[in-house]
Design a protein around this motif. Structure first.
Motif, mmCIF file in Angstrom:
data_model
loop_
_atom_site.group_PDB
_atom_site.id
_atom_site.type_symbol
_atom_site.label_atom_id
_atom_site.label_comp_id
_atom_site.label_asym_id
_atom_site.label_seq_id
_atom_site.Cartn_x
_atom_site.Cartn_y
_atom_site.Cartn_z
ATOM 1 N N GLN A 181 0.829 -1.202 0.000
ATOM 2 C CA GLN A 181 0.000 0.000 0.000
ATOM 3 C C GLN A 181 0.866 1.256 0.000
ATOM 4 O O GLN A 181 0.560 2.232 -0.695
ATOM 5 C CB GLN A 181 -0.936 -0.009 1.215
ATOM 6 C CG GLN A 181 -1.878 1.182 1.278
ATOM 7 C CD GLN A 181 -2.820 1.103 2.471
ATOM 8 O OE1 GLN A 181 -2.840 0.116 3.193
ATOM 9 N NE2 GLN A 181 -3.596 2.156 2.667
ATOM 10 N N GLU A 182 1.947 1.231 0.768
ATOM 11 C CA GLU A 182 2.813 2.406 0.869
ATOM 12 C C GLU A 182 3.465 2.728 -0.478
ATOM 13 O O GLU A 182 3.542 3.889 -0.887
ATOM 14 C CB GLU A 182 3.901 2.174 1.915
ATOM 15 C CG GLU A 182 3.397 2.039 3.340
ATOM 16 C CD GLU A 182 2.837 0.656 3.638
ATOM 17 O OE1 GLU A 182 2.225 0.486 4.701
ATOM 18 O OE2 GLU A 182 3.019 -0.266 2.798
ATOM 19 N N TYR A 183 3.905 1.685 -1.181
ATOM 20 C CA TYR A 183 4.562 1.895 -2.469
ATOM 21 C C TYR A 183 3.561 2.368 -3.522
ATOM 22 O O TYR A 183 3.826 3.320 -4.266
ATOM 23 C CB TYR A 183 5.240 0.606 -2.938
ATOM 24 C CG TYR A 183 5.980 0.757 -4.245
ATOM 25 C CD1 TYR A 183 7.226 1.367 -4.293
ATOM 26 C CD2 TYR A 183 5.422 0.296 -5.440
ATOM 27 C CE1 TYR A 183 7.911 1.517 -5.493
ATOM 28 C CE2 TYR A 183 6.094 0.444 -6.648
ATOM 29 C CZ TYR A 183 7.337 1.053 -6.666
ATOM 30 O OH TYR A 183 8.002 1.205 -7.859
ATOM 31 N N VAL A 184 2.411 1.714 -3.582
ATOM 32 C CA VAL A 184 1.406 2.074 -4.584
ATOM 33 C C VAL A 184 0.919 3.506 -4.358
ATOM 34 O O VAL A 184 0.722 4.271 -5.314
ATOM 35 C CB VAL A 184 0.228 1.078 -4.548
ATOM 36 C CG1 VAL A 184 -0.904 1.551 -5.443
ATOM 37 C CG2 VAL A 184 0.709 -0.312 -4.954
ATOM 38 N N LYS A 185 0.749 3.889 -3.104
ATOM 39 C CA LYS A 185 0.247 5.227 -2.793
ATOM 40 C C LYS A 185 1.242 6.308 -3.186
ATOM 41 O O LYS A 185 0.867 7.342 -3.760
ATOM 42 C CB LYS A 185 -0.066 5.328 -1.292
ATOM 43 C CG LYS A 185 -0.620 6.683 -0.873
ATOM 44 C CD LYS A 185 -0.917 6.703 0.620
ATOM 45 C CE LYS A 185 -1.446 8.076 1.055
ATOM 46 N NZ LYS A 185 -1.745 8.108 2.520
ATOM 47 N N SER A 186 2.535 6.092 -2.915
ATOM 48 C CA SER A 186 3.535 7.126 -3.182
ATOM 49 C C SER A 186 4.045 7.088 -4.617
ATOM 50 O O SER A 186 4.474 8.106 -5.166
ATOM 51 C CB SER A 186 4.719 6.992 -2.218
ATOM 52 O OG SER A 186 5.323 5.716 -2.349
ATOM 53 N N GLY A 187 4.022 5.903 -5.255
ATOM 54 C CA GLY A 187 4.347 5.781 -6.669
ATOM 55 C C GLY A 187 5.715 6.271 -7.072
ATOM 56 O O GLY A 187 5.830 7.108 -7.973
#
Length: 401
Positions: free
Chosen positions: A114-120
Motif C-alpha cells: 500500500q505504501e509503495y502504490v500510494k507514493s508511486g
C-alpha cells in the motif's frame, strides 16, 4: 523461492567487452539436465551468467520472474519482468566490496504494498508510453485532440494509471550477450494513447561494468513515445543516511523552466548563476534547500543534442569511491533528488527510504513535448522505429581523486 537455471555459465571469447561488444566464436557446448555450459577456447575466458527464479505474483495474479545477470567481475543486476524493473544492482566499492546501489524490493510484495502504490516512486521501472509529464493529460495530433489518464494532479505522468511499470513484459534471456530482452505490446487506446505500440527494452551487462539499455518501439498510428528507466541510485549502498553527499556533474548549459506543477513553460534557461548549475562538480546537498519545490526535479538540456551516444552526467560518492557515468543518445536528462521519499517505504535489506535517500538520472526527451512545438519531437510515425540507448557505467576512484 525455487531457482530455475537457464544458462548457468558463459565463458566469453572476447576480451573485456565495451558498449555493445562481444560475440561468441570457436565455442564448444555441453548440456546437462538443468544447465547449459558454453566454453570459449581462448586465453582470456570471461565468466558471465544468467539465472531466473520466481519473484511472486503481480497485483493481477500473474507469476512474475526475477532474472539475475552477472559479469566476469562479479557485478550483478537483477531485473523482473513486472515493469521491466531493475530491482537490485551490485557494484564494487574501492575496496572491491559489492553493494546494492539502487532502491528496490526483494520480492513482488514490496511493489504491491500500500505504501509503495500510494507514493508511486517507480523504483527501477521502465516508464511509458511517455516518461515525465504531459500538461493536463491532453495533446493534439494531426488535428485530433487526445485525452490521457491524469495521475499527477491534473497532469499525466509516466504513462498514466497503468503505465509500462505496472504490466508484465515478455522476457527473453540472451545468454551469449549476457542480456535480457523484454517486450510489451500496448493496445490502441491504452491510457488514452493512439495506436498499438510494440516496445522492446534490452538490458545488457558488459564486462566493463556497464548496464546498457536499448529501447525500440514501433506503432501502427502516430503516437507520442518517450521511454526511460526510473532507477533511484545511492552509490553508498546503504552506508549513508541519504544521497546528499554525492558529487554530481551534468553536461548541460540549459534546463527547461517549469511552473508550479512541474510543466515546462517553454523557456530554456542558462544555468549560469543558478542553483541548478552542475556543469562543475557539486554535491547534491550543497544547494538543494535553495531549490523551489523542495529539491531537484528538472530536465537538463544536454549540450550535444544529436542522437550520438554522449556522456550526460557523472556521479561520485566519496565514502565508497564509486563512480557512475551516464551516456545516452537522448537530448535531455531528468535529475531528481528523491524529494518525495518520506520514510514510509522500507526497501531491500530493511532500509527505510527517507527524503533524498536516492536520486534519479532519467535520460529522456523533454517533458510535455507534444504540447511544445519548439522542443524536439516525440511523435513516432508508422513505418519508423523509435531507437535510443542509455548506458550506466560503474567504476571506482581512490579517495581525493
Amino acid at each position: 523461492m525455487k531457482k530455475r537455471q537457464i544458462s548457468k555459465r558463459f565463458l566469453l571469447l572476447a576480451a573485456l567487452g565495451g558498449i555493445g561488444a562481444g560475440s561468441l566464436a570457436g565455442c564448444s557446448s555441453q548440456q546437462t539436465t538443468d544447465s547449459t555450459e558454453i566454453t570459449a577456447t581462448t586465453d582470456q575466458q570471461q565468466e558471465m551468467n544468467i539465472s531466473q527464479e520466481s519473484f511472486g505474483t503481480t497485483p493481477e495474479g500473474e507469476e512474475a520472474t526475477l532474472y539475475t545477470l552477472t559479469n566476469a567481475q562479479g557485478m550483478q543486476v537483477q531485473i523482473t519482468d513486472y515493469g521491466a524493473t531493475i530491482t537490485s544492482l551490485l557494484t564494487p566499492d574501492r575496496e572491491g566490496e559489492l553493494g546494492d546501489v539502487v532502491l528496490g524490493f526483494d520480492s513482488m510484495e514490496g511493489y504491491k504494498s500500500q505504501e509503495y502504490v500510494k507514493s508511486g516512486p517507480y523504483f527501477g521501472a521502465i516508464v511509458g508510453r511517455y516518461g515525465n509529464r504531459i500538461a493536463k493529460g491532453r495533446f493534439t495530433l494531426n488535428g485530433e485532440e487526445y485525452q490521457l489518464a491524469t495521475n499527477n494532479g491534473e497532469n499525466h505522468l509516466h504513462g498514466g494509471l497503468q503505465g509500462f511499470d505496472k504490466v508484465l513484459w515478455q522476457a527473453e534471456p540472451l545468454p551469449q550477450q549476457n542480456a535480457l530482452r523484454l517486450t510489451y505490446v500496448s493496445p490502441d487506446g491504452q491510457e488514452g494513447y493512439p495506436g498499438t505500440l510494440t516496445t522492446t527494452v534490452t538490458y545488457t551487462l558488459t564486462n566493463d561494468n556497464e548496464v546498457k539499455i536499448d529501447y525500440e518501439a514501433k506503432t501502427d498510428k502516430p503516437t507520442p513515445v518517450n521511454l526511460t528507466n526510473h532507477s533511484y541510485f545511492n552509490l553508498a549502498a546503504g552506508e549513508a543516511e541519504d544521497a546528499l553527499g554525492h558529487v554530481v556533474t551534468i553536461n548541460a548549459d540549459k534546463y527547461t523552466v517549469v511552473d508550479e506543477s512541474l510543466i515546462p513553460t517553454g523557456e530554456l534557461r542558462d544555468l549560469e548563476g543558478t542553483v541548478m548549475d552542475f556543469r562543475e562538480p557539486q554535491t547534491i546537498g550543497a544547494r538543494v534547500k535553495q531549490v523551489e519545490g523542495g529539491g531537484y526535479d528538472h530536465n537538463y538540456v544536454l549540450n550535444n543534442t544529436d542522437d550520438s551516444l554522449k556522456k550526460a552526467a557523472t556521479v561520485y560518492e566519496p565514502t565508497s569511491g564509486r563512480v557512475m557515468e551516464v551516456f545516452t543518445t537522448e537530448p535531455g536528462i531528468q535529475f531528481y533528488s528523491g524529494n518525495f521519499l518520506d520514510g514510509t517505504i522500507t526497501g531491500s535489506g530493511g532500509k527505510v527510504y527517507e527524503q533524498h535517500y536516492g536520486f534519479a538520472l532519467e535520460t529522456q526527451h523533454f517533458p510535455d513535448s507534444p504540447n511544445q512545438p519548439k522542443f524536439p519531437s516525440t511523435i513516432l510515425e508508422p513505418g519508423n522505429t523509435y531507437e535510443t540507448t542509455t548506458v550506466y557505467k560503474f567504476s571506482t576512484r581512490e579517495d581525493g581523486q
